[in-house]
Design an enzyme around this catalytic site. Sequence first.
Site, mmCIF file in Angstrom:
data_model
loop_
_atom_site.group_PDB
_atom_site.id
_atom_site.type_symbol
_atom_site.label_atom_id
_atom_site.label_comp_id
_atom_site.label_asym_id
_atom_site.label_seq_id
_atom_site.Cartn_x
_atom_site.Cartn_y
_atom_site.Cartn_z
ATOM 1 N N ASP A 85 -1.581 -4.567 -0.212
ATOM 2 C CA ASP A 85 -1.320 -6.011 -0.532
ATOM 3 C C ASP A 85 -0.818 -6.333 -1.750
ATOM 4 O OD1 ASP A 85 -3.339 -9.166 -0.096
ATOM 5 O OD2 ASP A 85 -1.092 -8.445 0.364
ATOM 6 N N HIS A 102 8.715 -4.350 -1.853
ATOM 7 C CA HIS A 102 8.158 -3.495 -0.947
ATOM 8 C C HIS A 102 8.675 -1.964 -1.085
ATOM 9 C CE1 HIS A 102 6.602 -6.507 1.519
ATOM 10 N NE2 HIS A 102 7.965 -7.169 1.749
ATOM 11 N N LEU A 196 -3.324 17.036 4.494
ATOM 12 C CA LEU A 196 -3.708 15.770 4.365
ATOM 13 C C LEU A 196 -3.210 15.126 5.835
ATOM 14 C CD1 LEU A 196 -4.535 12.876 2.966
ATOM 15 C CD2 LEU A 196 -2.233 12.809 2.140
#
Lengths: 309, 267
Positions: A85, A102, A196
């Site tokens: 956020d 972004h 991962l």
Amino acid sequence: MLSLRFAIPTANTFIPTKTKPKPGLVVQSGWNQTDLLSSLPRRCESYKLQAATADLTDGRGASVAELPEGLSRELMPKHVAVIMDGNGRWARQKGLPASAGHEAGVKSLREMVELCGQWGIQVLTVFAFSTENWIRPKVEVDFLLSLFERALKTEMESFRKSGIRISIIGDSSKLPTSLLGLINEVEETTKNNTRLQLIVAVSYSGKYDVVQACRSIAERAKDGQIQLEDINESLIEQELETNCTEYPYPDLLIRTSGELRVSNFLLWQLAYTELFFAQELWPDFGKEEFVEALSSYQQRQRRYGGRHS
Amino acid sequence: MDFNKESQMSCSWYAQIENRLLQLLWHLIHVTIDLCYFPLGIADVLESYLISWGLLGRYKSFNVTKLRYLAIVVDSEEVYRTSKIIKLLQWLEAVGIKHVCLYDNEGVLKKSKDFILEKLDGTILFWDAHENDVLSDRQHMTLEFVSFSDGKEAVVKAANVLFMKYSKSGATDQNQKDKIFTESQMSNTLITVGSGGPKPDLLLVYGPARCHLGFPAWRIPYTEIVHMGPLKSMNYGSLVKAIYKFTMVQPNYGKLFFDLHCCVCKH
């Protein structure tokens, strides 16, 4: 911010951001606190890495970096979830368009993925786009989806080579066809990677996840695969979108930008997850902040209320 | 060749010295920063005590109407500190909080509810107040007691109700399934099975771990969650500060809360 060494009660969950100089703290002209803290540790650790990485490998043969001081590999969470956020606020603070925020957020994500892979975290789930985000201006939504598409295309080969498995969860019915095709390709290309697992939640909400699990179960019951009386918590958990991973329950949730909510993210899965709310905006959340979150997790006495489901 | 070897050893030695000096400098900076943050931590604790003594004006009286529904989560190992819990509820009443939901994983507080209600004059159960239509009565605080069975187990119960509805409909098409299995249907069905309480605005966690320990997740998608530390160390100042900070927040999320007066659940 550096982890505190003194036993101070941590009842207040607000962690002051280290980017603002504190009264009384001497700051060199031309440097800010962030520069001071960010440059020296990296240089110091780079020496350690040069000596260490050649010799350290995990069980899968991938190179593993030495952990920062204060962190224990044995206590590392297996699954970390992140609510990324603050991109828009970061851009506004700098007088930049939201798109720049972004883009900066993608860089932060890249760094976190790298760190998780190095430090032995098995699963990283990130909340990229929620069902509520569809109400944002169309221009921003289109940009976000195109940014996601570009990032996937750009990083696909890198994911494949570095052993990262990509999984996308969420309601795909509203996503553009081109993005859906790319998602399938990336998931297929990386499905055998084990270093991962990066789970990206796109058009996702926790309530949607529970409801779609119920729909799947209804379908199975209709087909006679299960009986209605067999339906229990375990069956719902098996049908949640996080069934794509061996570790569906996050051990640690990090939310940036100072907000203290989970915002409809992984509602079912977060019952016993350690919640860490960081003041930094997501583009400013880097290695040091991640170390702080992990330190906080490792120091916490965690019990599961006698139940872990 | 010997010269090369010597040269390499010297370089390595210098590199090690440089590394050690950098590490020392790093530790010195680390200690300096810690010493700077230490007073901040002390100031935080001091502020809590000043609030408790009523010496900070802005915390003495502030508008709590924004906090319509408050949830308290108590860790299983501290849930038997009933006197602490009663004291906490008395503090909340003094601050002006009108509706509180108490949660613990094992349901110990549920079993103690009669004892707790007895100790708090005029406090009534939330669902009794709703039935008697006195929720807006500002004289009484209401209490709701929930446990793990009101969380995931309740969702399973609600899901089973929906499954029965779907199978009885005899329908096999996707449309019917999409009409029955929706978020709003799930919300309404949770009310039907008795687990449809209001969505808390703020959730305070008392315990060693900073997690909500299975509080009914369907009710907290946008709830502010604050970790207060162990119940045994609770203090009035920290409580007031947490509530005050909530009242100052301007969140920009979607539909916030379940309208207390629109609840259709009958107990």
